[in-house]
Structure formats: structure tokens, C-alpha cells
Design a protein around this motif. Structure first.
Motif, PDB file in Angstrom:
ATOM      1  N   ASP A   7     -13.287  -4.002 -17.007  1.00 61.18           N
ATOM      2  CA  ASP A   7     -11.885  -3.823 -17.417  1.00 61.18           C
ATOM      3  C   ASP A   7     -10.944  -3.723 -16.217  1.00 61.18           C
ATOM      4  O   ASP A   7      -9.855  -4.293 -16.211  1.00 61.18           O
ATOM      5  CB  ASP A   7     -11.738  -2.555 -18.267  1.00 61.18           C
ATOM      6  N   GLU A   8     -11.372  -2.963 -15.210  1.00 66.14           N
ATOM      7  CA  GLU A   8     -10.495  -2.768 -14.045  1.00 66.14           C
ATOM      8  C   GLU A   8     -10.327  -4.070 -13.271  1.00 66.14           C
ATOM      9  O   GLU A   8      -9.225  -4.398 -12.821  1.00 66.14           O
ATOM     10  CB  GLU A   8     -11.065  -1.680 -13.115  1.00 66.14           C
ATOM     11  N   ARG A  10     -10.542  -7.037 -14.440  1.00 65.74           N
ATOM     12  CA  ARG A  10      -9.681  -7.925 -15.232  1.00 65.74           C
ATOM     13  C   ARG A  10      -8.215  -7.492 -15.113  1.00 65.74           C
ATOM     14  O   ARG A  10      -7.316  -8.314 -15.019  1.00 65.74           O
ATOM     15  CB  ARG A  10     -10.133  -7.901 -16.695  1.00 65.74           C
ATOM     16  N   ALA A  11      -8.004  -6.175 -15.090  1.00 69.71           N
ATOM     17  CA  ALA A  11      -6.626  -5.676 -14.963  1.00 69.71           C
ATOM     18  C   ALA A  11      -6.042  -6.057 -13.600  1.00 69.71           C
ATOM     19  O   ALA A  11      -4.864  -6.404 -13.497  1.00 69.71           O
ATOM     20  CB  ALA A  11      -6.598  -4.163 -15.155  1.00 69.71           C
ATOM     21  N   ILE A  12      -6.876  -5.988 -12.558  1.00 72.88           N
ATOM     22  CA  ILE A  12      -6.408  -6.378 -11.218  1.00 72.88           C
ATOM     23  C   ILE A  12      -6.032  -7.857 -11.217  1.00 72.88           C
ATOM     24  O   ILE A  12      -4.970  -8.255 -10.727  1.00 72.88           O
ATOM     25  CB  ILE A  12      -7.506  -6.089 -10.162  1.00 72.88           C
ATOM     26  N   ASP A  14      -5.239  -9.792 -13.815  1.00 74.26           N
ATOM     27  CA  ASP A  14      -4.067 -10.033 -14.670  1.00 74.26           C
ATOM     28  C   ASP A  14      -2.776  -9.592 -13.980  1.00 74.26           C
ATOM     29  O   ASP A  14      -1.754 -10.277 -14.041  1.00 74.26           O
ATOM     30  CB  ASP A  14      -4.204  -9.275 -16.002  1.00 74.26           C
ATOM     31  N   THR A  15      -2.837  -8.431 -13.337  1.00 69.22           N
ATOM     32  CA  THR A  15      -1.650  -7.919 -12.646  1.00 69.22           C
ATOM     33  C   THR A  15      -1.254  -8.867 -11.514  1.00 69.22           C
ATOM     34  O   THR A  15      -0.077  -9.177 -11.341  1.00 69.22           O
ATOM     35  CB  THR A  15      -1.922  -6.510 -12.076  1.00 69.22           C
ATOM     36  N   GLU A  18       0.355 -11.971 -12.956  1.00 75.81           N
ATOM     37  CA  GLU A  18       1.723 -11.726 -13.438  1.00 75.81           C
ATOM     38  C   GLU A  18       2.698 -11.543 -12.280  1.00 75.81           C
ATOM     39  O   GLU A  18       3.776 -12.133 -12.263  1.00 75.81           O
ATOM     40  CB  GLU A  18       1.758 -10.455 -14.303  1.00 75.81           C
ATOM     41  N   ILE A  54      -7.412  -3.522  -0.114  1.00 75.48           N
ATOM     42  CA  ILE A  54      -8.245  -3.424  -1.319  1.00 75.48           C
ATOM     43  C   ILE A  54      -9.715  -3.153  -1.002  1.00 75.48           C
ATOM     44  O   ILE A  54     -10.364  -2.378  -1.689  1.00 75.48           O
ATOM     45  CB  ILE A  54      -8.072  -4.690  -2.202  1.00 75.48           C
ATOM     46  N   LEU A  65     -12.330  -0.567  -2.744  1.00 73.81           N
ATOM     47  CA  LEU A  65     -12.950  -1.467  -3.720  1.00 73.81           C
ATOM     48  C   LEU A  65     -13.804  -2.502  -2.987  1.00 73.81           C
ATOM     49  O   LEU A  65     -13.980  -2.435  -1.774  1.00 73.81           O
ATOM     50  CB  LEU A  65     -11.870  -2.120  -4.587  1.00 73.81           C
TER      51      LEU A  65
ATOM     52  N   ASN B  33      -3.067  -8.243 -24.837  1.00 75.94           N
ATOM     53  CA  ASN B  33      -2.385  -7.593 -23.726  1.00 75.94           C
ATOM     54  C   ASN B  33      -1.474  -6.499 -24.273  1.00 75.94           C
ATOM     55  O   ASN B  33      -1.247  -6.426 -25.483  1.00 75.94           O
ATOM     56  CB  ASN B  33      -1.557  -8.647 -22.967  1.00 75.94           C
ATOM     57  N   ARG B  71      -7.338  -0.767 -24.425  1.00 70.32           N
ATOM     58  CA  ARG B  71      -6.996  -1.499 -23.190  1.00 70.32           C
ATOM     59  C   ARG B  71      -5.489  -1.477 -22.937  1.00 70.32           C
ATOM     60  O   ARG B  71      -5.036  -1.359 -21.806  1.00 70.32           O
ATOM     61  CB  ARG B  71      -7.498  -2.946 -23.298  1.00 70.32           C
ATOM     62  N   LYS B  75      -3.430   0.235 -19.772  1.00 69.86           N
ATOM     63  CA  LYS B  75      -2.388  -0.415 -18.973  1.00 69.86           C
ATOM     64  C   LYS B  75      -1.127   0.448 -18.960  1.00 69.86           C
ATOM     65  O   LYS B  75      -0.459   0.572 -17.926  1.00 69.86           O
ATOM     66  CB  LYS B  75      -2.086  -1.811 -19.529  1.00 69.86           C
ATOM     67  N   TYR B 188       4.930  -3.078 -11.345  1.00 73.51           N
ATOM     68  CA  TYR B 188       3.533  -3.514 -11.498  1.00 73.51           C
ATOM     69  C   TYR B 188       2.632  -2.353 -11.095  1.00 73.51           C
ATOM     70  O   TYR B 188       2.959  -1.612 -10.167  1.00 73.51           O
ATOM     71  CB  TYR B 188       3.258  -4.737 -10.614  1.00 73.51           C
ATOM     72  N   PRO B 189       1.518  -2.179 -11.780  1.00 73.62           N
ATOM     73  CA  PRO B 189       0.658  -1.040 -11.430  1.00 73.62           C
ATOM     74  C   PRO B 189      -0.019  -1.231 -10.083  1.00 73.62           C
ATOM     75  O   PRO B 189      -0.430  -2.347  -9.742  1.00 73.62           O
ATOM     76  CB  PRO B 189      -0.376  -1.021 -12.566  1.00 73.62           C
ATOM     77  N   LEU B 191      -3.092  -0.682  -7.330  1.00 75.44           N
ATOM     78  CA  LEU B 191      -4.555  -0.719  -7.502  1.00 75.44           C
ATOM     79  C   LEU B 191      -5.086   0.674  -7.831  1.00 75.44           C
ATOM     80  O   LEU B 191      -5.971   0.834  -8.666  1.00 75.44           O
ATOM     81  CB  LEU B 191      -5.212  -1.256  -6.233  1.00 75.44           C
ATOM     82  N   ILE B 194      -4.466   1.402 -11.465  1.00 72.52           N
ATOM     83  CA  ILE B 194      -5.375   0.637 -12.341  1.00 72.52           C
ATOM     84  C   ILE B 194      -6.750   1.305 -12.362  1.00 72.52           C
ATOM     85  O   ILE B 194      -7.345   1.511 -13.422  1.00 72.52           O
ATOM     86  CB  ILE B 194      -5.495  -0.828 -11.844  1.00 72.52           C
ATOM     87  N   MET B 195      -7.236   1.676 -11.177  1.00 72.04           N
ATOM     88  CA  MET B 195      -8.572   2.253 -11.099  1.00 72.04           C
ATOM     89  C   MET B 195      -8.622   3.653 -11.718  1.00 72.04           C
ATOM     90  O   MET B 195      -9.669   4.090 -12.191  1.00 72.04           O
ATOM     91  CB  MET B 195      -9.053   2.317  -9.641  1.00 72.04           C
ATOM     92  N   LYS B 198      -8.571   5.008 -16.495  1.00 71.82           N
ATOM     93  CA  LYS B 198      -9.584   5.495 -17.443  1.00 71.82           C
ATOM     94  C   LYS B 198      -9.868   6.986 -17.273  1.00 71.82           C
ATOM     95  O   LYS B 198     -10.493   7.600 -18.124  1.00 71.82           O
ATOM     96  CB  LYS B 198     -10.884   4.711 -17.258  1.00 71.82           C
TER      97      LYS B 198
END
Lengths: 339, 263
Positions: A7-8, A10-12, A14-15, A18, A54, A65, B33, B71, B75, B188-189, B191, B194-195, B198
Motif C-alpha cells: 500500500d505504501e 503504491r501511495a508513493i 501515485d503521489t 500526481e 528516500i 526506505l 482513490n 485506503r 490517504k 501532496y503528502p 514520504l 505516507i509511511m 497506517k
């Protein structure tokens, strides 16, 4: 076993997709390419999000990461054809973090990771004229002139600009042997950098393919979209094959860098050989699908085509990497490694 | 101040919208999304928190949806919310706007927010009305298309975009505000965000947990029913005016516009 991104990750991805789509619309890419510059405000924004650090450990100001995450960012930079010193700064961070002295790490990693400064790095072996990426304007340069890896400030070496057909990135040549030695072993970092670059090539190929497919859907001849003709649709199908193979090998290699280092040299060379070929083959085939319009200065495909042409030869040509794969597999050298 | 941001999981913008002919509902399969319009609501909440004119204790991202909606909540949290709240229950499936608004209002009652923010529309249903329905159930004032927001002394001063210009409105809290996409540019978030998403608290609630009456939600509890779905009528082809003589062409265009009282 799950081969998908988590998930993370994929979020990276996608972000990154965008943000880069918003900041690097193709007219912006054109503007920066024509002026041979980068946009400092965008770089500051990206630095604030932590992208440059990163894969740098958290204790040195990075995000801690892995190479998978770095490769995903680079893939999106390639997809956007973004004029941005991200790859070079992240790559220098990898070298310094994995092989630099404590003093070098302390001096450079926090500032590189936050994007406050940028770095220049070599993109070819010393015997291939030491083409540097993003050395112009960088605060620190990591390089190897054949005497082992070194770290220098720009005042300690000579940098001369290099005008290549790809204007979306700054290239230069370096001479001199100033600066300090990098004491550690850099093999892992070089392989990781090669994989991140293969990610960028995959992104370039993906976008060139999408441009071709979109054009093949819209452009009509004899009352039908040109994509309805086999000569065009088969070319597009071949592009997908190239892109997917490059992506699979690149993702696998990135995973090896993080989780299975004993497979890294083989995986990195397989990824780079295939991604280099895919980037150029897909961009060139995309040009053929577009027809005459893509030969014009006004069409944006040229930026992808030229970046793919130059980038496919950096960090080792496909031939050099195929030879390396043959060597590692115990088959001996298959082809003359002259290029 | 506690701010709740209503968010929604929607099909990704790149996915072509389709209606399932059997259920007569939107086909929500494929990549999903966070509703892009809701990111403006989260950004507005973040700007209130960071602006310092009012003390914002926490921002809570709130959604109703299937398991996959988590999800979208992650976000929302990556964009700045402090925690999230997920209402999920098979009984909610097929809820229309009125039923969804009722269910969300019941969920929000358990939070007692001072301010509820949401985007002007969802990218899938595009009803533009959920904020008003929620506000009605919560007995709170509701405003839509807000493009500027200042907070002071327990009140909000808002600028609202209308067909004729702008309304400047003062509203006492608590209130439900639907923000227009011109209000801000969402961040924008990072890193790190994002990490860390959760790791932030996420509470999952069922209909029973928040006292939702079963006969007021789901397909059976909805007050609307889709009877038939038809494609829009084909567009008539436009009139092409060939430019052979420019003066004559201009006259023709002016006459065309004049005929329709457009000039």
C-alpha cells in the motif's frame, strides 16, 4: 508470495505521478528544456516531501526506505520526462551513505536528503569520458576518474558543460582529481543506482507508449482510427511487451537490492540492458506511429525520444550489461564489449 | 475545535465510468482513490489548524464504505488528518444520498464535531448534496461552494461562490461546510506522512455501533429507486460556417449569436 507493490509503495508511486503531472505539464518540460534549467521552486517542494533522501538512512536525515521506493520515484520522473536533479542527488546520497566516511556522511547527507543542496554524479565509466549528470550547480560531486571513488566540491575540480541532444537534463564533463577519497566499497551503491536509472527508462518507455496508443486511437485514415490497422496495432503491442518486460526485470532487481543482495549484480544488469533497449525501441516506434508530426519541433515526443536515446547508453550500454550477464552466468563474454 | 472531514473512496479518475445494468448502480470496480474534491476539505482543515486563529485539537477523516475504503482514509491521514473513522456494514450497501446522509450524520453524532468539512461533490455520484443532508440531520447550518474561510471567536466568515458573484456569510459553529475546489491547492503528502499513515488510529464502526436504524439505510431504506438508465440523446451536429470571405463570416457569426440572444 505477493509480487505486488504494498500500500505504501503504491501511495508513493501515485503521489509522485500526481505531483509530477501537475508540476511538469509538457509545456513546462519544453520551457525548462529550451532554457536548459531546472525550476528551483519545484525542487524545493520536492525536497520538502523527502524524495531526495528516500533511500538514505533516517539517522542521516533521510527517509530510510529502500531501492524499490527510489526506483518507483525514478520511474515517475521518467514518465513525466521531468527536468529535475532528483536521480543525481538520490544516487549521490546512496554512495555517501553506503561508502562514505562518517565525516562525509555528516557533512552531506542531511542537506542532500532535504534537497537543500544537489549533487552531481558520473553516468559513464571513467574510460568513457566521465559524463557527469547535474554537476553544474551542484554543491558536491561524487566521481571516479579511474583512481577510485572521490567526493569533491565544485571548486576542487573542473567542470565543462556538455551539450547533448537531451535538453531535459544537465550534462557536463569533469576533469581533475580534487576532493577526498570515498573509503568504502561502492559496488552495491553502483548496482542500486543502475536499477534506479532503469526505473527512469521504464517510465520514459511507458509514457512514449501511451502517447502512441492515444494517437493511434484519435488519428483517423480512410475513415478508421489508425490503430485499427495491423501495421500500427502490432507496433503498439510490441511496445507493451517491451515496457512490461523492462518493468518486471527492474522491479525484481530493485527487490534484490533490498532483500537478496547475492542476486543483485545479475539482476541489475538484466534490468538495465532491457530497460535501455525498451526506452529507445518504444520511443522510436512511437515516433513511427505518430508519423510526420512527431518529427516536428512542436511535438512533445521529441523530449522523450532524446532523453531515451541519451539515457539508454548511460550506466552501461545494453551490450555491456548483456556481456556482464553472460559472465555472471558462466557463459563467458558473448559480444565484444566495445560500447 | 474538532474538525471532521467527510471523505469518500471513488473510482480512479482514469477509470471510465460505467453503470452496472443489473444493479443500476455505478460500477465501482477497478482502481480506486480518495475523492479528489475531498482533498480540498482536508487542506482547508489543515490551514485552519496551522493558521493559528483558532485552536484545532484534532482533524478526523470520516468515511462510509466497504473495506477497501480504508485506503482512502490512509490517504486522508497522510494529508494531515490525526485519525480516521470508518463506518462499514453490509446493511449500508445500495444507500442513496438521503440514506447515506442519515448514516453519516449518526456516525458524526458520536464525534460531536465543531465543524464538518467536505468537498463540493464526489467524483463518482456527483450529487453535490450530501453536505446539506448531513447538516439537516445534525440540525446544523450548511453552506456550499465555499471558497474562502476565516475563523475567529467561535464563528466562521465564509466567501461563497454563486452564479451572480460571491456571498460573504458569517456562520456560528457547529456547521457543515462544503468547500469548492477553488478554495485552496491541496498539498501532496510527504514520504514520512505516507509511511506513517497506517500507524495513526483508525476506528471501525458498524450500523449498530452508532445507532443506525436498519430500515433507513441500504437499498431497502433508500427513498429513491432507479427505474431505467438511458444514454443521453446524441448531440446534433453543429453548424459549420466556412471562412471564404472574413467580413461575411463575421456577419454570419454575429447573426447566429444574435438570433439566440447571446449578444
Amino acid at each position: 508470495m505477493n509480487f505486488d507493490l504494498n500500500d505504501e509503495q503504491r501511495a508513493i508511486k501515485d503521489t509522485a505521478r500526481e505531483l509530477l503531472a501537475s508540476r511538469f505539464k509538457l509545456d513546462k518540460v519544453r520551457e525548462l528544456a529550451e532554457s536548459g534549467s531546472y525550476d528551483d521552486a519545484i525542487w524545493k517542494e520536492i525536497g520538502g516531501l523527502g524524495w531526495a533522501g528516500i533511500a538514505v538512512p533516517e539517522e542521516h536525515g533521510g527517509q530510510g526506505l529502500g531501492i524499490v521506493e527510489l526506483m518507483l520515484l525514478c520511474e515517475e520522473v521518467g514518465y513525466a520526462c521531468a527536468p529535475l536533479p532528483l536521480f543525481s542527488s538520490a544516487a549521490a546520497g546512496l554512495v555517501i551513505a553506503s561508502a562514505g566516511s562518517d565525516e562525509q556522511r555528516e557533512r552531506w547527507l542531511p542537506e542532500l536528503s532535504s534537497g537543500q543542496v544537489t549533487a552531481g554524479i558520473p553516468a559513464t565509466a571513467p574510460e568513457d569520458d566521465s559524463v557527469m549528470i547535474d554537476a553544474d550547480g551542484a554543491a558536491v560531486l561524487a566521481f571516479d576518474r579511474g583512481e577510485g571513488p572521490r567526493l569533491a566540491e565544485p571548486s576542487e575540480v573542473e567542470i565543462s558543460g556538455l551539450d547533448l541532444i537531451d535538453r531535459t537534463r544537465r550534462y557536463s564533463q569533469l576533469s581533475g582529481e580534487g576532493g577526498q577519497e570515498i573509503p568504502g566499497e561502492i559496488d552495491w551503491a553502483l548496482a542500486a543506482i543502475t536499477i534506479a536509472f532503469a526505473g527512469e527508462l521504464t517510465g520514459l518507455a511507458q509514457r512514449a507508449m501511451e502517447m502512441a496508443v492515444e494517437y493511434a486511437r484519435d488519428r483517423e485514415q480512410f475513415g478508421r482510427p489508425i490503430g485499427a490497422y495491423q501495421g500500427v496495432s502490432h507496433a503498439c503491442a510490441k511496445m507493451l511487451y517491451d515496457v512490461e518486460e523492462a518493468r518486471s526485470l527492474t522491479y525484481y532487481a530493485a527487490w534484490c537490492a533490498d532483500a537478496q543482495p547475492e542476486s543483485l549484480p545479475l539482476a541489475a544488469s538484466m534490468a538495465k540492458a532491457r530497460a535501455s533497449e525498451a526506452a529507445w525501441d518504444v520511443a522510436a516506434a512511437s515516433l513511427q506511429v505518430h508519423g510526420g508530426i512527431a518529427f516536428t519541433w512542436e511535438h512533445d515526443l521529441q523530449f522523450f525520444l532524446k532523453r531515451a536515446r541519451v539515457s539508454s547508453g548511460l550506466y552501461g550500454t545494453p551490450r555491456r550489461h548483456r556481456n556482464r550477464v553472460a559472465d555472471i552466468a558462466g557463459l563467458g563474454s558473448l559480444e565484444p564489449a566495445t560500447a | 475545535m474538532k474538525i471532521c472531514c467527510l471523505v469518500k473512496e471513488v473510482p480512479d479518475a482514469a477509470v471510465q465510468k460505467r453503470i452496472n445494468p443489473e444493479t443500476k448502480r455505478l460500477d465501482r470496480s477497478g482502481e480506486k482513490n480518495l475523492n479528489p474534491f475531498d482533498t480540498h476539505a482536508i487542506e482547508a482543515a489543515m490551514q485552519l489548524k496551522e493558521g493559528g486563529d483558532v485552536e484545532v485539537d484534532e482533524i478526523v477523516a470520516v468515511t462510509m464504505g466497504p473495506d477497501s475504503a480504508v485506503r482512502a482514509l490512509h490517504k486522508a491521514v497522510a494529508l494531515g488528518a490525526d485519525r480516521s473513522l470508518h463506518l462499514t456494514d453490509g446493511a449500508l450497501e445500495g444507500s442513496d444520498v438521503a440514506a447515506t446522509g442519515y448514516a453519516l450524520a449518526k456516525l458524526l453524532e458520536s464525534e460531536s464535531p465543531d465543524l464538518v468539512l467536505l468537498g463540493q461533490q464526489s467524483d463518482d455520484g456527483e450529487c453535490y448534496t450530501i453536505g446539506a443532508v448531513v447538516a439537516d440531520h445534525l440540525k446544523m447550518p450548511s453552506l456550499t461552494q465555499v471558497i474562502k474561510m476565516d475563523a475567529a471567536g467561535g464563528k466562521l466568515t465564509l466567501e461563497r461562490q454563486a452564479e451572480y458573484g460571491y456571498d460573504t456569510v458569517e456562520v456560528e459553529l457547529p456547521a457543515v461546510i462544503s468547500v469548492g475546489d477553488a478554495i485552496n491547492e491541496p498539498r501532496y503528502p510527504s514520504l514520512k506522512a505516507i509511511m506513517g499513515a497506517k500507524k495513526k488510529p483508525l476506528d471501525t464502526k458498524s450500523t449498530a455501533d452508532v445507532g443506525i436504524e436498519a430500515d433507513r439505510v441500504g437499498e431497502g431504506g433508500s427513498r429513491t429507486a432507479v427505474l431505467e438508465i438511458n444514454p443521453p440523446p446524441a448531440k446534433e451536429s453543429g453548424e459549420i460556417i466556412e471562412d471564404e470571405d472574413t467580413n461575411e463570416t463575421v456577419e454570419k457569426i454575429v447573426a447566429w449569436l444574435d438570433e439566440r440572444k447571446l449578444i
